[in-house]
Design an enzyme around this catalytic site. Structure first.
Site, short mmCIF file in Angstrom:
data_model
loop_
_atom_site.label_atom_id
_atom_site.label_comp_id
_atom_site.label_asym_id
_atom_site.label_seq_id
_atom_site.Cartn_x
_atom_site.Cartn_y
_atom_site.Cartn_z
N ARG A 1 18.28 -1.92 58.44
CA ARG A 1 17.61 -2.69 59.21
C ARG A 1 16.89 -2.05 60.43
O ARG A 1 16.09 -2.00 60.90
CB ARG A 1 18.28 -4.27 59.37
CG ARG A 1 17.20 -5.31 58.35
CD ARG A 1 18.13 -6.53 57.90
NE ARG A 1 18.15 -7.08 57.06
CZ ARG A 1 18.80 -7.52 55.82
NH1 ARG A 1 19.66 -6.73 55.64
NH2 ARG A 1 18.45 -8.76 54.83
N ASP B 1 23.48 5.10 51.39
CA ASP B 1 22.59 3.67 51.42
C ASP B 1 22.07 4.63 53.26
O ASP B 1 20.52 4.29 52.93
CB ASP B 1 22.36 2.63 51.46
CG ASP B 1 22.56 1.91 50.19
OD1 ASP B 1 23.14 3.05 49.28
OD2 ASP B 1 23.13 0.55 49.30
N ASN C 1 19.90 4.72 45.28
CA ASN C 1 19.53 3.23 44.57
C ASN C 1 19.84 2.32 45.78
O ASN C 1 20.59 1.16 45.32
CB ASN C 1 20.96 3.42 43.79
CG ASN C 1 21.07 1.73 42.38
OD1 ASN C 1 19.56 0.46 42.40
ND2 ASN C 1 21.67 1.54 42.10
N GLN D 1 15.91 -9.74 49.78
CA GLN D 1 14.74 -8.36 50.73
C GLN D 1 13.64 -8.26 49.75
O GLN D 1 12.73 -7.91 51.21
CB GLN D 1 15.99 -7.07 49.71
CG GLN D 1 17.20 -6.82 49.78
CD GLN D 1 17.41 -5.82 49.21
OE1 GLN D 1 17.40 -5.20 48.74
NE2 GLN D 1 18.91 -5.09 49.33
N ASP E 1 27.38 -11.15 47.41
CA ASP E 1 28.27 -10.51 47.46
C ASP E 1 29.72 -10.39 47.36
O ASP E 1 30.70 -9.85 46.42
CB ASP E 1 27.66 -9.13 48.60
CG ASP E 1 26.22 -8.64 48.45
OD1 ASP E 1 26.33 -8.63 47.11
OD2 ASP E 1 25.93 -8.25 48.87
N GLU F 1 23.20 -3.48 41.57
CA GLU F 1 23.03 -2.02 41.29
C GLU F 1 23.39 -2.59 39.96
O GLU F 1 23.40 -1.28 39.61
CB GLU F 1 24.06 -1.99 41.68
CG GLU F 1 23.94 -1.16 43.51
CD GLU F 1 24.93 -2.77 44.98
OE1 GLU F 1 24.06 -3.47 44.20
OE2 GLU F 1 23.99 -1.61 45.68
N ARG G 1 25.88 -7.63 37.48
CA ARG G 1 26.98 -7.58 37.63
C ARG G 1 28.02 -8.74 36.94
O ARG G 1 28.95 -8.95 36.75
CB ARG G 1 27.55 -7.72 39.06
CG ARG G 1 26.38 -7.12 40.01
CD ARG G 1 26.61 -7.52 41.60
NE ARG G 1 26.54 -5.89 42.10
CZ ARG G 1 26.96 -6.14 43.82
NH1 ARG G 1 25.95 -7.07 44.17
NH2 ARG G 1 26.83 -4.99 44.29
N HIS H 1 29.57 -0.16 44.17
CA HIS H 1 30.35 -0.02 44.80
C HIS H 1 31.54 -1.13 44.78
O HIS H 1 32.61 -0.92 44.67
CB HIS H 1 29.61 0.78 45.96
CG HIS H 1 29.23 -0.44 46.47
ND1 HIS H 1 28.64 -0.79 48.19
CD2 HIS H 1 28.08 -1.19 45.52
CE1 HIS H 1 27.82 -1.92 47.99
NE2 HIS H 1 27.50 -2.34 46.54
N ARG H 2 31.33 -2.11 44.84
CA ARG H 2 31.29 -3.55 44.44
C ARG H 2 32.50 -4.01 43.28
O ARG H 2 33.72 -4.78 43.59
CB ARG H 2 30.60 -4.77 45.21
CG ARG H 2 29.86 -4.20 46.04
CD ARG H 2 29.42 -6.14 47.05
NE ARG H 2 28.41 -5.15 47.48
CZ ARG H 2 29.46 -5.00 48.84
NH1 ARG H 2 30.14 -4.91 49.15
NH2 ARG H 2 28.01 -4.85 49.80
N LYS I 1 28.79 4.22 48.57
CA LYS I 1 27.14 3.59 48.56
C LYS I 1 27.60 2.41 50.28
O LYS I 1 26.32 2.45 50.98
CB LYS I 1 27.06 2.63 47.48
CG LYS I 1 25.64 1.35 47.52
CD LYS I 1 25.79 1.42 46.54
CE LYS I 1 24.05 0.56 46.69
NZ LYS I 1 23.08 0.96 47.36
N GLY J 1 37.91 30.52 53.15
CA GLY J 1 37.50 30.79 51.82
C GLY J 1 38.75 31.38 51.21
O GLY J 1 39.43 30.49 50.31
N1 ATP Z 1 42.85 36.52 59.28
C1 ATP Z 1 42.04 37.26 58.32
N2 ATP Z 1 42.49 38.71 58.82
C2 ATP Z 1 41.81 39.30 58.31
N3 ATP Z 1 40.69 39.58 57.39
C3 ATP Z 1 40.56 37.99 57.20
C4 ATP Z 1 41.45 37.02 57.49
N4 ATP Z 1 41.32 35.97 56.99
C5 ATP Z 1 39.96 36.46 56.08
N5 ATP Z 1 39.55 37.60 55.97
C6 ATP Z 1 38.95 38.58 55.39
O1 ATP Z 1 37.47 38.33 55.73
C7 ATP Z 1 36.22 38.01 54.79
C8 ATP Z 1 36.04 37.01 54.97
O2 ATP Z 1 36.28 35.75 54.25
P1 ATP Z 1 36.20 34.38 53.69
O3 ATP Z 1 34.99 34.64 52.83
O4 ATP Z 1 37.30 33.69 52.82
O5 ATP Z 1 35.66 33.78 54.76
P2 ATP Z 1 34.27 32.30 54.88
O6 ATP Z 1 35.09 31.61 56.38
O7 ATP Z 1 34.79 31.37 53.45
O8 ATP Z 1 32.91 32.55 54.72
P3 ATP Z 1 32.12 31.79 54.39
O9 ATP Z 1 31.57 31.19 55.37
O10 ATP Z 1 30.27 32.81 54.51
O11 ATP Z 1 31.78 31.87 52.77
C9 ATP Z 1 36.67 38.29 53.53
O12 ATP Z 1 36.94 39.74 53.18
C10 ATP Z 1 38.56 38.05 53.77
O13 ATP Z 1 39.57 38.59 53.40
#
Ligand code: ATP
Ligand SMILES: Nc1ccn([C@@H]2O[C@H](COP(=O)(O)O)[C@@H](O)[C@H]2O)c(=O)n1
Length: 680
Positions: free
Chosen positions: A34, A56, A98, A185, A337, A365, A368, A411-412, A437, A474
């Site tokens: 609101r 929501d 929803n 509502q 609720d 939702e 109930r 959710h509830r 939610k 990654g």
């Molecule tokens: N500490 C490190 N030292 C050297 N190389 C690294 C290190 N950490 C990661 N790498 C290398 O850097 C490259 C990029 O890493 P990665 O893809 O994991 O990054 P990311 O943060 O997930 O990227 P994005 O957000 O773009 O997906 C990879 O080839 C990885 O092997």
């Protein structure tokens, strides 16, 4: 085309005996949505503090932004809304999930503001009636067409009829009638939009309620908030409301949102079932929310309740030791609720418990009454029900059955049935993430109260790794997950997949809603090294820098982030998850016990990325990479939706001069230092 949230995992709750502890409630959903809309419709800026962060409210914020209203994050639980009436964007297609607290009030406001819009939601939203509200708005000159079934969303809103061309003859009415028996509502929506109508006519608007008004306390919330925004409505009982001719919203500057009183009901129940004391901060005897009256219900059932201005403390019997609550036969019209919580508590009563006047449950939702009846029976309870009532017979120790509880995307349902953990068999909750939610962190908070500390048992742990591009998130996430035997979520891949799908099917990347639909309907699977988009392995394709750049563009759209949110949360499973991205610690898993913000010097990152691309067979130019990575980081950091920032409780790790092994070690050491025990 389906916008249904994909059901996720299930959650096993082991039998619990005692509950105690303290909880600060998330903001009230009713007040948050609101206040957001009122702040948007007035002149001047309003800072909302303690705002609920949930599905929501995100739906409401995304809709307001789409309508051209400036809504800026201003710190944890704070947003600043720059009111603008009428909304700058006069045409658009809004997807409102929803969220009834967004759909009904926006229908009223947009249809009285002038503009052309289409409003839709998830399939369940299209089964929730809106005809009474539409009829009322039409008498005020609104042009609303049903795009599906008569009386139900989706809707098309057209330009307002001119004052002189009301097809009923004469100018749009100064008097409007609305039924009060289906959903409060509708009245809330009409009241909040009424100042837009009087601004046009220059005359007061009289709103008359037909039939008995249900859930009256919610109307009081509406009226009190309107008063905070400068519009005082005169009331004649529950049946006549007069909005004055000079009604115009003015920004109050600041609004502090109370804790959610409906959510408080689950924690009151915990104190009443598990001995307590459970202290609930954020609502108290000064609350403007009706559901705070649930304290009277648990008290009548035998709990001890201490009410303070802004907190409530509940202690009670220990039902797992065979102690019992007192049975009840009550009218729950005013607190439908929170009433659901009483239905779940009835399993532990000393006789049959009857809930009366709960007909509104049928159009929430889910239906109930049906859902509660079906799922309580699975646990061994004998249940009877009718059009607007439910009777639950207590479950004796030998009647309890182990059950897997369906939650109906409600959710509830999920939160109520967590209370079955006090039975001797424990309980499995299907799709527990539907609590997003209103309270994404519900299960960890619930678990923290049980038997000293069962928090780790209630929700698998998550380590989040956020940071700028190519900082190694990654790589480190995979290695940490491998070391712990956990799963991994590469959330960036979902944005990259969305970008690739947009590119491949010719969707206009500037069309926010079209891109959101692509995200919602992504057909993806992660199988080992393979990333399948509609069955085709695109693992290498999505790594291209240009796909990353488009991913970063579409990731700035609120509806796209919303569409991918639950998909990401569904990766959380035992024994644990390592999740990498930009907002893992701030938005997707705010309750993660360990949050890493992984950074590295931009030059080191560009060199790593260049090497990585070349190894994958793509060409790479260091100078171009540096430029595009800087631009991408800048866009990710400065966007309004879930920007790239370290969570307040994150640990920053700089990997510029660390090897991969060293970085992994730092993260694993931080995890060990938290002292978490592995899960069964
Ligand atoms: N500490 C490190 N030292 C050297 N190389 C690294 C290190 N950490 C990661 N790498 C290398 O850097 C490259 C990029 O890493 P990665 O893809 O994991 O990054 P990311 O943060 O997930 O990227 P994005 O957000 O773009 O997906 C990879 O080839 C990885 O092997
Ligand atoms: N949680 C996340 C993850 C990613 N993004 C956006 O996607 C882009 C690509 O991500 P990578 O991690 O694979 O590089 C990224 O630039 C972000 O814009 C996001 O917003 N949130």
């Amino acid at each position: 085309m389906s916008h249904t949230r994909k059901p996720s995992r299930s959650l096993n709750l082991a039998p619990a005996t005692r509950a105690s502890g303290r909880i600060r409630l998330p903001g009230s959903k009713s007040i948050s949505n609101r206040a957001l809309l009122l702040a948007a419709m007035c002149s001047g800026a309003t800072t909302l503090e303690g705002l609920l962060d949930s599905d929501d409210t995100r739906v409401m914020i995304a809709a307001l932004r789409q309508l051209g209203v400036q809504v800026d994050e201003a710190g944890e639980g704070r947003v600043r809304v720059q009111g603008q009436y009428p909304f700058p964007i006069k045409e658009g297609t809004l997807f409102l999930g929803n969220a009834g607290t967004a759909f009904r009030p926006l229908t009223a406001a947009l249809s009285l503001m002038g503009g052309r819009y289409e409003l839709s939601g998830v399939p369940r939203m299209h089964e929730r009636p809106i005809g009474d509200l539409v009829d009322a708005l039409r008498t005020l000159g609104a042009d609303i067409v049903y795009l599906g079934r008569e009386g139900y969303p989706p809707l098309r809103i057209g330009a307002l009829r001119a004052m002189e061309e009301n097809k009923n003859g004469g100018a749009p009415s100064d008097r409007v009638r609305v039924r009060g028996t289906v959903s409060s509502q509708f009245l809330t929506a009409l009241l909040m939009a009424a100042p837009l109508h009087v601004a046009r006519t220059g005359r007061p608007l009289v709103i008359e309620v037909e039939g008995d008004l249900i859930s009256r306390p919610y109307i009081l919330i509406t009226l009190r908030l309107m008063a905070r925004f400068g519009v005082n409505v005169a009331c004649d009982g529950d049946s006549r409301f007069v909005v004055p001719a000079d009604a115009a919203y003015r920004a109050p500057g600041r609004i502090a949102v109370e804790g959610d009183a409906s959510t408080a009901s689950y924690f009151m129940a915990l104190g009443a079932l598990g001995g307590g004391p459970v202290v609930i901060d954020g609502v108290g005897q000064d609350s403007i929310q009706g559901d705070v009256a649930f304290a009277d219900v648990v008290q009548a059932m035998g709990a001890t309740v201490v009410r303070r201005a802004e907190s409530i403390e509940v202690s009670g019997p220990v039902v797992a030791r065979g102690e019992r609550l007192r049975a009840f036969d009550r009218d729950f019209n005013l607190i439908p609720d929170a009433a659901m919580t009483a239905a779940a508590m009835a399993m532990y009563a000393d006789g049959p418990c009857t809930l009366r006047n709960i007909g509104s449950w049928r159009v929430k939702e889910t239906d109930r009454i049906h859902a509660m009846h079906t799922e309580l029976e699975k646990l061994g309870a004998r249940v009877e029900s009718g059009p607007d009532w439910l009777r639950v017979h207590p479950v004796t120790a030998d009647q309890w059955r182990a059950a897997s509880i369906a939650t109906y995307d409600d959710h509830r349902m999920a939160m109520c049935f967590s209370l079955a953990a006090f039975g001797p068999k424990g309980v499995t909750i299907e799709d527990p993430d539907c609590v997003g939610k209103t309270f994404p962190g519900y299960f960890p908070a619930f678990g923290d109260m049980l038997d000293g500390n069962a928090g780790a048992r209630a929700a698998p742990p998550v380590i989040t790794i956020d940071g700028p591009t190519a900082s190694g998130k990654g790589t480190i996430a995979h290695r940490v997950a491998q070391a712990l035997g956990w799963s991994v979520l590469d959330s960036g891949a979902l944005y990259r997949l969305t970008a690739l799908a947009v590119q491949q099917n010719g969707t206009n990347p500037d069309d926010e809603m079209a891109v959101a639909r692509v995200a919602q309907e992504l057909d993806v699977a992660f199988q080992g090294e393979q990333v399948l988009l509609e069955g085709r392995d695109v693992a290498a394709l999505i790594r291209q820098e240009q796909v990353g750049n488009l991913a970063s563009r579409v990731a700035a759209y609120g509806p796209v982030r919303q569409a991918l949110l639950e998909r990401q949360r569904a990766f959380r499973m035992a024994p644990g998850l390592v999740a990498d991205g930009r907002d893992m610690g701030t938005v997707v898993f705010p309750d993660a016990p360990l949050k890493i913000f992984l950074v590295a010097d931009v030059r080191a990152r560009a060199e790593r990325r260049s090497k990585q691309l070349k190894e994958k067979g793509f060409s790479a130019n260091l100078a171009d990479l540096l430029e595009s990575m800087r631009a991408r980081d800048e866009r990710d950091r400065t966007r309004a939706n879930a920007p790239l920032v370290a969570a307040a409780d994150a640990r920053t790790v700089d990997s510029s001069s660390l090897t991969i092994d060293e970085t992994v070690r730092v993260v694993l050491d931080l995890w060990s230092s938290l002292g978490f025990q592995p899960q069964e």
